[in-house]
Design a protein around this motif. Structure first.
Motif, short mmCIF file in Angstrom:
data_model
loop_
_atom_site.label_atom_id
_atom_site.label_comp_id
_atom_site.label_asym_id
_atom_site.label_seq_id
_atom_site.Cartn_x
_atom_site.Cartn_y
_atom_site.Cartn_z
N ILE A 15 44.14 85.52 56.64
CA ILE A 15 45.55 85.19 56.39
C ILE A 15 46.31 85.08 57.70
O ILE A 15 47.16 84.20 57.87
CB ILE A 15 46.18 86.24 55.45
N LEU A 16 46.01 85.96 58.65
CA LEU A 16 46.63 85.87 59.96
C LEU A 16 46.34 84.51 60.62
O LEU A 16 47.25 83.89 61.20
CB LEU A 16 46.13 86.99 60.87
N ALA A 17 45.10 84.07 60.52
CA ALA A 17 44.74 82.78 61.10
C ALA A 17 45.55 81.66 60.47
O ALA A 17 46.04 80.75 61.15
CB ALA A 17 43.24 82.53 60.94
N GLY A 18 45.69 81.72 59.13
CA GLY A 18 46.46 80.70 58.44
C GLY A 18 47.92 80.72 58.81
O GLY A 18 48.55 79.68 59.02
N LEU A 19 48.48 81.92 58.92
CA LEU A 19 49.89 82.05 59.30
C LEU A 19 50.12 81.59 60.74
O LEU A 19 51.15 80.99 61.05
CB LEU A 19 50.34 83.50 59.12
N ALA A 20 49.14 81.87 61.60
CA ALA A 20 49.26 81.41 62.99
C ALA A 20 49.27 79.89 63.05
O ALA A 20 50.04 79.29 63.81
CB ALA A 20 48.11 81.98 63.82
N GLN A 39 40.51 92.53 69.39
CA GLN A 39 39.99 91.26 68.88
C GLN A 39 41.07 90.47 68.16
O GLN A 39 41.23 89.26 68.36
CB GLN A 39 38.82 91.52 67.92
N LEU A 40 41.86 91.14 67.31
CA LEU A 40 42.93 90.47 66.56
C LEU A 40 43.99 89.92 67.50
O LEU A 40 44.47 88.79 67.31
CB LEU A 40 43.55 91.45 65.57
#
Length: 267
Positions: A15-20, A39-40
């Motif tokens: 979800i973080l990747a999508g929001l980014a 890493q995040l």
């Protein structure tokens, strides 16, 4: 929008990747393990903390820890919420339990995502309780639209229904893919060719179903010539009760979701 994830596991990362990619957000993660925090921060450009900060009413907090950890996490952040909107992607735990653990906090939305979110092709069921502001429900939908499609649920029991269909559904598809790859290898193909044949077939069939005005039953019938090879295969599937087994498995999945929800939502 300022969004803080409590927990930095695979689904949180997806979800973080999508929001980014979506852009326009301030993203934070609370994660106990230092290597994971690093890493995040490196992968998604987020601020990563070892402990939860204080929140404000215009922020979003995403509970992304294992269900068994959720009570302790909620009790730990209850005094810091500041009225923030809380989204829970943890399986099973009901809204009333979350509210109890969060000292009566009411701005809560439950979400059931699925693993194709990792490649931006997820399907998420979103349940916003009656009385929650429409803007809060829309915020939850906006967050999950970053990783795929969103279905709004009218009742919390819909989370159990979604679990049986799309939540656990990728495993059903992988199960069928496994069986077809094994069958292709048995026919004499090497593993790489078998994988390419089967994955290509799934990709093409799903895209055809998506684009065609015909329902999937008609599409299947169009491939199944009377007295032909496909008819023979489908006849064996029917003889073995494949459709009935799939439906029964989905029913069992839903029943287990209800059981786990009752268990995990206890004080």
């Amino acid at each position: 929008m300022k969004i803080t994830f409590i927990g930095g596991g695979n689904m949180a990362g997806a979800i973080l990747a999508g929001l980014a990619r979506q852009g326009g957000h301030v993203l934070q993660v609370v994660e106990l393990h230092e290597d994971k925090r690093e890493q995040l921060a490196r992968d998604y450009g987020v601020a990563a903390f070892g402990a939860a900060p204080a929140f404000a009413a215009d922020e979003v907090v995403v509970l992304a820890v294992k269900p068994q950890q959720l009570k302790a996490v909620c009790e730990g952040i209850a005094g810091q919420l500041g009225g923030a909107l809380v989204l829970s992607i943890a399986a099973g735990v009901r809204v009333d339990a979350l509210s109890r653990w969060l000292n009566g906090h009411a701005r809560i939305v439950r979400i059931m995502p699925n693993t194709p979110a990792m490649v931006g092709r997820g399907v998420s069921g979103v349940y916003a309780p009656a009385g929650l502001a429409e803007a809060d429900a829309q915020t939850a939908a906006t967050v999950m639209q970053a990783v795929g499609d969103v279905v709004s649920l009218q009742a919390e029991t819909g989370i159990d229904d979604v679990t049986a269909v799309s939540g656990s559904g990728p495993a059903y598809v992988f199960y069928f893919i496994e069986a077809m790859i094994a069958g292709a290898v048995k026919q004499g193909f090497d593993a790489a060719t078998a994988r390419a044949l089967v994955l290509g077939t799934f990709d093409g069939a799903v895209e055809l179903a998506r684009q065609s005005p015909l329902d999937v039953a008609t599409l299947r019938q169009n491939v199944t010539s009377k007295g032909g090879t496909t008819e023979r295969a489908i006849a064996r599937f029917d003889e073995e009760g494949v459709k009935a087994a799939i439906a029964a498995g989905m029913d069992d999945c839903r029943a287990r979701s209800i059981e786990l929800g009752q268990l995990l939502s206890q004080d």
